[in-house]
Design an enzyme around this catalytic site. Structure first.
Site, PDB file in Angstrom:
ATOM      1  NE  ARG A   1      22.632  39.934  38.907  1.00  0.00           N
ATOM      2  CZ  ARG A   1      21.669  38.995  39.507  1.00  0.00           C
ATOM      3  NH1 ARG A   1      21.338  37.791  38.853  1.00  0.00           N
ATOM      4  NH2 ARG A   1      21.195  38.975  40.701  1.00  0.00           N
TER       5      ARG A   1
ATOM      6  CB  THR B   1      22.699  29.840  39.982  1.00  0.00           C
ATOM      7  OG1 THR B   1      21.943  30.873  40.121  1.00  0.00           O
ATOM      8  CG2 THR B   1      23.735  30.270  39.517  1.00  0.00           C
TER       9      THR B   1
ATOM     10  N   GLY C   1      23.492  28.480  44.238  1.00  0.00           N
ATOM     11  CA  GLY C   1      23.067  28.279  45.481  1.00  0.00           C
ATOM     12  C   GLY C   1      22.366  29.790  46.181  1.00  0.00           C
TER      13      GLY C   1
END
Length: 569
Positions: free
Chosen positions: A94, A367, A458
């Site tokens: 991340r 994504t 999503g």
């Protein structure tokens, strides 16, 4: 469902079925958001690579062919299973906050959250993690050199690929922002003309960046030529990244969340993903109910009530575990789920306002996901992102690297919703080096008879799409049926059920309203919408029949699932 039944991916079996259950798959299966990425993964497997080498190829190729969704300027999560050791590993790649990104930088003159600052340009971008993850996958888990696994992505970046409708349409939506930056204009408007469907899209600067990564590993991106260009581009656009915080980036290995659900062992994403804890809450709330015996309205009602409670906890308790004390043992405990279940009325919606909204003291379709199983039984679930459409819109000149806008995933102003309508408090407030909370949820399911890998893009709906997919597998659906399931979502606030068009059977919407639910989209009585969401990619191995199958979301015409049998010894 008719679409799902008509578009089932073929399942492939070994020539002879042994008595009992197979001990390893008969070949490999890959499902991803683009056929070129799936093919790249198989290219590497045929060259002698394993699932982890294939993951490098698929991930890097998606970074080339799905710039609308992910790329080297973003980050991701990778859930790995090593068949030889039986160990599951979670790689946290991340992005993290640069030191300059303090909360006050994202407020306007009236003290309100400024979306222009949090979603566009250099201030919206966190320090990227995906390149470091590719290096980690190759060096610690793969068996081929990094350069070999990056070769398909480099080739496609040089040679180009056809621009598809979603890519061209997304650029038109973001063009006003993206054309502000010279480096972005050079890539997306070569010759002064914006990309259009059917164009051949070549990215020589990105190919060069990938070549430096292939040659020099970590230093090929986070130090040296590429790093200097990234820093220069960010600073020219008004940002304040430093060389030290870029070179200090590290992938973190974390322990996955694991729990049992109706005979399935579930292995999924820990914080800074919110997905695993939310899945544990929702599935353990739902476990005692025989959902298949209920009418659709009551089934949806119970699932929605589990979503409502999990997202409420997400809001207040979850963040980067290196900065936030997360009560994970409590939130994933069956007794806690039982207490939440006791607050659900079987026939009435619980208004979100009645669930405690007192804070602890003070991710749309952009994504992408891929799922892989190889012939040894290794598996990878990878979800990666640049956040919103084309991320920040900023490509530092000469790099081809489109930077993310993940800073919007922090709680930049406590109690103020972000682009996905979710909000947070101190647990997810930005601090230098802190990783923003994510909804990305790569997940494994394993029973005595089956193994499945699944995940999806999503935004905040990722977790509920994975939940519905898992419930589909539990109900006996095949991989392609799971990928095609209709979708609905509730995230505590706003207090409404969001649904795709055609998600519910006739009459279900009225029954849900009678229970007190508010709905948006998705029914036959005036709420219909053409909007569809998600891009679920899943693979399944049936150990009883020794067959592999794939599910690639029919909502995405360029996605592909594919199976190849291993050569017979």
């Amino acid at each position: 469902m008719a679409l799902a039944l008509c578009s089932l991916s073929p399942a492939f079996a070994a020539d002879s079925t042994q008595a009992g259950k197979a001990t390893h798959p008969p070949g490999a299966a890959i499902a991803s958001g683009h056929a070129l990425a799936t093919d790249a993964g198989f290219e590497i497997i045929r060259a002698g690579g394993n699932a982890f080498d294939a993951a490098v190829a698929v991930s890097s190729t998606l970074s080339v062919v799905e710039p609308i969704s992910s790329g080297l300027g973003g980050g991701g999560f990778f859930l790995l299973h090593d068949a030889k050791t039986g160990k599951d590993v979670f790689l946290d790649a991340r992005e993290y906050a640069p030191a300059s990104a303090t909360p006050d930088q994202y407020l306007d003159k009236d003290g309100k959250l400024d979306p222009e600052r949090s979603q566009n340009g250099p201030w919206s971008a966190g320090i990227p993690g995906l390149p470091a993850a590719l290096v980690e996958l190759a060096q610690k888990h793969g068996r081929l050199p990094l350069a070999a696994s990056l070769a398909p992505a480099i080739r496609i970046a040089h040679e180009g690929f056809p621009v598809y409708a979603r890519m061209a349409g997304g650029y038109q939506q973001r063009r006003e922002v993206m054309r502000r930056y010279p480096g972005t204009r050079e890539v997306y408007e070569r010759g002064g003309k914006p990309i259009a469907e059917g164009d051949t899209f070549r990215q020589p600067e990105l190919a060069h960046t990938l070549e430096l990564l292939a040659e020099k590993g970590f230093d090929g991106f986070y130090r040296g030529e590429t790093a200097k260009k990234l820093l220069a581009g960010v600073r020219q656009a008004g940002g304040r990244w430093t060389a030290d915080e870029l070179s200090a980036y590290r992938v973190k290995q974390r322990t996955p969340i694991s729990f049992d659900f109706r005979g399935w062992k579930v292995t999924t994403a820990p914080p800074p993903s919110s997905g695993g804890i939310a899945l544990a809450e929702m599935l353990q709330i739902l476990e005692p109910y025989d959902l298949q015996k209920l009418d659709e309205a009551h089934r949806v009602h119970l699932v929605v009530e589990s979503m409502r409670r999990a997202y409420r906890d997400r809001t207040f308790f979850l963040g980067d575990p290196d900065f936030t004390d997360i009560p994970q043992d409590v939130l994933t405990n069956r007794d806690y789920a039982q207490g939440l279940r006791a607050t659900i009325h079987p026939d009435r919606a619980t208004p979100s306002a009645l669930l405690s909204g007192k804070p602890t003291p003070l991710e749309d379709e952009e994504t992408t996901h891929f799922s892989i199983i190889d012939a040894e039984g290794n598996r990878v679930g990878g979800t990666q992102t640049v956040n919103l459409l084309y991320g920040s819109g900023l490509i530092p000149k000469g790099t081809g690297v489109l930077l993310n806008d993940e800073m919007d995933d922090f709680a930049l102003k406590p109690g103020t919703p972000n682009a996905f309508g979710v909000m947070g408090y101190e647990a997810n407030a930005p601090k230098p080096g802190k990783r923003m909370l994510s909804s990305m949820t790569p997940t494994f399911m394993e029973s005595a008879d089956k193994v499945a890998v699944l995940g999806t893009p999503g935004g905040s709906r990722i977790i509920t799409m994975v939940l519905l997919g898992m419930l589909g597998y539990d109900a006996g659906l095949g991989a392609q049926e799971v990928a095609a399931l209709p979708r609905y979502h509730h995230q505590w606030l706003p207090d409404l059920i969001q649904a795709e068009s055609g998600a519910f059977a006739p009459g279900t919407t009225q029954a849900l309203r009678a229970m007190g639910h508010e709905l948006q989209g998705g029914d036959e009585a005036g709420l219909g919408s053409s909007h569809r969401w998600g891009n679920l990619q899943t693979v399944e191995w049936d150990k009883r029949t020794d067959t592999l199958s794939t599910g690639s979301d029919p909502r995405n015409p360029v996605g592909a699932g594919k199976v190849e049998l291993a050569p017979v010894p």
